[in-house]
Write a protein that holds these residues in place. Structure first.
Motif, mmCIF file in Angstrom:
data_model
loop_
_atom_site.group_PDB
_atom_site.id
_atom_site.type_symbol
_atom_site.label_atom_id
_atom_site.label_comp_id
_atom_site.label_asym_id
_atom_site.label_seq_id
_atom_site.Cartn_x
_atom_site.Cartn_y
_atom_site.Cartn_z
ATOM 1 N N VAL A 101 5.923 5.789 -2.223
ATOM 2 C CA VAL A 101 6.639 5.528 -2.400
ATOM 3 C C VAL A 101 7.884 4.442 -0.968
ATOM 4 N N TYR A 102 6.692 5.180 0.099
ATOM 5 C CA TYR A 102 7.337 4.428 1.283
ATOM 6 C C TYR A 102 6.536 2.978 1.758
ATOM 7 N N GLU A 103 5.788 2.819 0.578
ATOM 8 C CA GLU A 103 5.547 1.356 1.222
ATOM 9 C C GLU A 103 5.948 0.103 1.348
ATOM 10 N N TYR A 104 6.815 0.177 1.152
ATOM 11 C CA TYR A 104 7.546 -1.284 1.082
ATOM 12 C C TYR A 104 8.890 -1.105 2.518
ATOM 13 N N ASP A 105 8.692 0.789 3.106
ATOM 14 C CA ASP A 105 9.478 0.341 4.268
ATOM 15 C C ASP A 105 8.924 0.675 5.468
ATOM 16 N N ARG A 106 7.695 -0.097 5.536
ATOM 17 C CA ARG A 106 7.128 -0.499 7.181
ATOM 18 C C ARG A 106 5.784 -0.768 7.101
ATOM 19 N N GLY A 107 5.208 -1.712 7.920
ATOM 20 C CA GLY A 107 4.627 -2.700 7.935
ATOM 21 C C GLY A 107 4.276 -3.840 7.478
ATOM 22 N N ALA A 108 3.812 -4.407 7.377
ATOM 23 C CA ALA A 108 3.867 -6.159 6.823
ATOM 24 C C ALA A 108 4.565 -6.429 5.644
ATOM 25 N N HIS A 109 4.843 -5.118 4.493
ATOM 26 C CA HIS A 109 5.620 -5.220 3.259
ATOM 27 C C HIS A 109 6.925 -4.900 3.782
#
Length: 133
Positions: free
Chosen positions: A123-131
């Motif tokens: 769910v939170y993959e695109y809320d932090r990091g490179a993406h």
């Protein structure tokens, strides 16, 4: 949608007679099968009636047209992460949880924790990091 409604309505004509045949063969002593098959027939009846009523209010679908092409279907399928590893972790956690039901209840918490970690990561993959968006 019209085809789906017909399929469900025809299945009602299968489940109701089969329920009574099953009840007759078991002398109506078996208290699970007969009501269960009747309920399946009732559920297919509800779905068939819903699709039949909905078909009258909505425009015809491409699947109801015999001359339709594949590109006539214009659904929005959503966004899927092409390189994500989180679904694998989520599926492993769900599989481990279901194995816990069959093998031993002590396995379920481990699978549950793994599934929750996979779900939160997905769910939170695109809320932090490179993406991050």
């Amino acid at each position: 949608m019209k085809t789906s409604a017909w399929i469900f309505m025809l299945s009602v004509g299968f489940f109701f007679p089969i329920a009574f045949v099953y009840g007759y063969l078991t002398d109506f002593d078996e208290l699970v099968g007969f009501p269960a098959i009747l309920l399946v027939g009732g559920m297919t009846l509800m779905i068939g009636v819903f699709l039949w009523l909905r078909e009258k209010k909505s425009p015809p679908l491409a699947s109801d047209d015999l001359d339709a092409e594949i590109e006539d279907e214009h659904y929005e399928y959503g966004f899927y992460s092409p390189w994500s590893w989180w679904p694998i972790l989520l599926c492993a956690g769900a599989a481990l949880t279901f194995v816990g039901v069959a093998v031993g209840w002590w396995i379920m918490p481990f699978g549950g924790v793994l599934a929750v970690v996979g779900l939160v990561g997905l769910v939170y993959e695109y809320d932090r990091g490179a993406h991050a968006h």
